[in-house]
Design a protein around this motif. Structure first.
Motif, mmCIF file in Angstrom:
data_model
loop_
_atom_site.group_PDB
_atom_site.id
_atom_site.type_symbol
_atom_site.label_atom_id
_atom_site.label_comp_id
_atom_site.label_asym_id
_atom_site.label_seq_id
_atom_site.Cartn_x
_atom_site.Cartn_y
_atom_site.Cartn_z
ATOM 1 N N CYS A 178 0.796 -1.121 0.155
ATOM 2 C CA CYS A 178 -0.166 -0.076 -0.091
ATOM 3 C C CYS A 178 0.798 1.534 -0.282
ATOM 4 C CB CYS A 178 -1.085 0.218 1.028
ATOM 5 S SG CYS A 178 -1.716 -1.994 1.216
ATOM 6 N N ASP A 179 0.480 2.274 -0.722
ATOM 7 C CA ASP A 179 1.047 3.680 0.031
ATOM 8 C C ASP A 179 1.297 3.519 0.403
ATOM 9 O OD1 ASP A 179 1.694 6.877 -1.156
ATOM 10 O OD2 ASP A 179 1.036 6.670 -2.237
ATOM 11 N N ALA A 180 2.404 4.250 1.547
ATOM 12 C CA ALA A 180 2.790 4.920 2.805
ATOM 13 C C ALA A 180 2.008 6.196 3.247
ATOM 14 C CB ALA A 180 4.401 4.741 2.719
ATOM 15 N N ARG A 181 1.869 6.872 2.024
ATOM 16 C CA ARG A 181 2.114 8.091 2.651
ATOM 17 C C ARG A 181 -0.117 7.687 3.416
ATOM 18 N NH1 ARG A 181 2.506 10.589 -3.173
ATOM 19 N NH2 ARG A 181 2.226 8.677 -3.464
ATOM 20 N N VAL A 182 -0.692 7.177 2.674
ATOM 21 C CA VAL A 182 -1.993 6.669 2.355
ATOM 22 C C VAL A 182 -2.089 6.327 4.173
ATOM 23 C CG1 VAL A 182 -3.759 6.136 1.944
ATOM 24 C CG2 VAL A 182 -2.249 6.802 0.393
ATOM 25 N N LEU A 183 -1.175 5.132 4.040
ATOM 26 C CA LEU A 183 -1.306 4.496 5.656
ATOM 27 C C LEU A 183 -1.313 5.312 6.555
ATOM 28 C CD1 LEU A 183 0.433 0.712 4.725
ATOM 29 C CD2 LEU A 183 -2.428 1.756 4.740
ATOM 30 N N GLY A 184 -0.636 6.317 6.455
ATOM 31 C CA GLY A 184 0.291 7.404 7.587
ATOM 32 C C GLY A 184 -0.779 8.447 7.319
ATOM 33 N N ASP A 185 -2.066 8.653 6.753
ATOM 34 C CA ASP A 185 -2.662 9.666 6.890
ATOM 35 C C ASP A 185 -3.982 9.455 7.633
ATOM 36 O OD1 ASP A 185 -4.739 11.872 6.092
ATOM 37 O OD2 ASP A 185 -3.705 12.002 4.621
ATOM 38 N N GLU A 186 -3.563 9.939 9.176
ATOM 39 C CA GLU A 186 -5.201 9.835 9.704
ATOM 40 C C GLU A 186 -6.253 10.295 9.422
ATOM 41 O OE1 GLU A 186 -5.982 9.969 14.745
ATOM 42 O OE2 GLU A 186 -3.581 11.324 13.979
ATOM 43 N N ALA A 187 -6.198 10.603 8.391
ATOM 44 C CA ALA A 187 -7.784 11.842 8.384
ATOM 45 C C ALA A 187 -8.191 11.175 7.514
ATOM 46 C CB ALA A 187 -7.346 13.412 8.112
ATOM 47 N N ILE B 66 -12.817 -0.979 1.288
ATOM 48 C CA ILE B 66 -11.109 -0.303 1.600
ATOM 49 C C ILE B 66 -9.698 -0.419 1.325
ATOM 50 C CG2 ILE B 66 -10.410 -0.987 4.243
ATOM 51 C CD1 ILE B 66 -12.073 -0.574 5.855
ATOM 52 N N VAL B 67 -10.406 -1.992 0.636
ATOM 53 C CA VAL B 67 -8.943 -2.239 -0.313
ATOM 54 C C VAL B 67 -8.864 -1.613 -1.563
ATOM 55 C CG1 VAL B 67 -8.569 -4.424 -1.766
ATOM 56 C CG2 VAL B 67 -8.810 -5.097 0.375
ATOM 57 N N HIS C 151 6.286 -0.505 6.425
ATOM 58 C CA HIS C 151 6.124 -1.743 5.902
ATOM 59 C C HIS C 151 5.554 -1.303 4.304
ATOM 60 C CE1 HIS C 151 9.037 -3.123 8.643
ATOM 61 N NE2 HIS C 151 7.594 -2.939 9.584
ATOM 62 N N GLY C 152 4.417 -1.096 4.368
ATOM 63 C CA GLY C 152 3.251 -0.907 3.449
ATOM 64 C C GLY C 152 2.287 -1.501 3.379
ATOM 65 N N PHE C 153 2.081 -1.782 4.749
ATOM 66 C CA PHE C 153 1.152 -2.915 4.944
ATOM 67 C C PHE C 153 0.250 -2.340 6.010
ATOM 68 C CE2 PHE C 153 0.354 -6.309 8.316
ATOM 69 C CZ PHE C 153 0.564 -7.374 7.024
ATOM 70 N N LEU D 137 -1.011 3.564 12.320
ATOM 71 C CA LEU D 137 -2.287 4.368 12.797
ATOM 72 C C LEU D 137 -3.144 2.649 13.037
ATOM 73 C CD1 LEU D 137 -2.725 7.482 10.478
ATOM 74 C CD2 LEU D 137 -2.205 7.316 12.863
ATOM 75 N N THR D 138 -4.038 3.364 14.278
ATOM 76 C CA THR D 138 -5.405 2.178 14.033
ATOM 77 C C THR D 138 -6.193 3.180 14.102
ATOM 78 O OG1 THR D 138 -4.298 0.624 15.652
ATOM 79 C CG2 THR D 138 -6.744 0.715 15.648
#
Length: 125
Positions: free
Chosen positions: A22-31, A104-105, A81-83, A62-63
């Protein structure tokens, strides 16, 4: 007992999986993740009771979780990890956890997916 003798008395369906690449930027974007989970609740035809999030350190994962009247939806991320792991569990015939999972996927755009299904229903004897 899956596919029990009688009909389902309680309907419970669980769709969960692992998303790789997955794109790390999206995985780290809480909003963004909160918005995705809120929309997944709508797609599942569930009723949102509360939503929350927790960041693990300044650059950590994030959770994001939604408590719905029918159970829960959650995303756990490891941007480095893009995970991500995704968990959608709902009760009731009116809900569609698979549609929420697929939504979500689509939003997280993984390169590889592992998906699992659980029947958490109760069947009459």
């Amino acid at each position: 007992m899956a596919g029990g003798v009688g009909g389902r008395v309680v309907v419970g369906r669980h769709v969960y999986g692992n998303l790789y690449g997955c794109d790390a930027r999206v995985l780290g974007d809480e909003a963004a993740l909160i918005t995705i989970v809120k929309e997944a609740v709508r797609v599942a035809n569930a009723m949102l009771l509360s939503i929350g999030s927790y960041r693990f350190g300044p650059n950590g994962g994030l959770t994001v979780f939604a408590v719905v009247a029918e159970s829960h939806i959650s995303i756990h991320t490891w941007p480095e990890h893009g995970f991500a792991t995704v968990d959608v569990y709902t009760c009731g015939d009116h809900t569609d956890p698979k549609a929420a999972f697929d939504f979500i996927v689509e939003k997280l755009s993984p390169k590889k997916i592992e998906v699992f299904y659980g029947d958490r229903s109760m069947y009459s004897e």
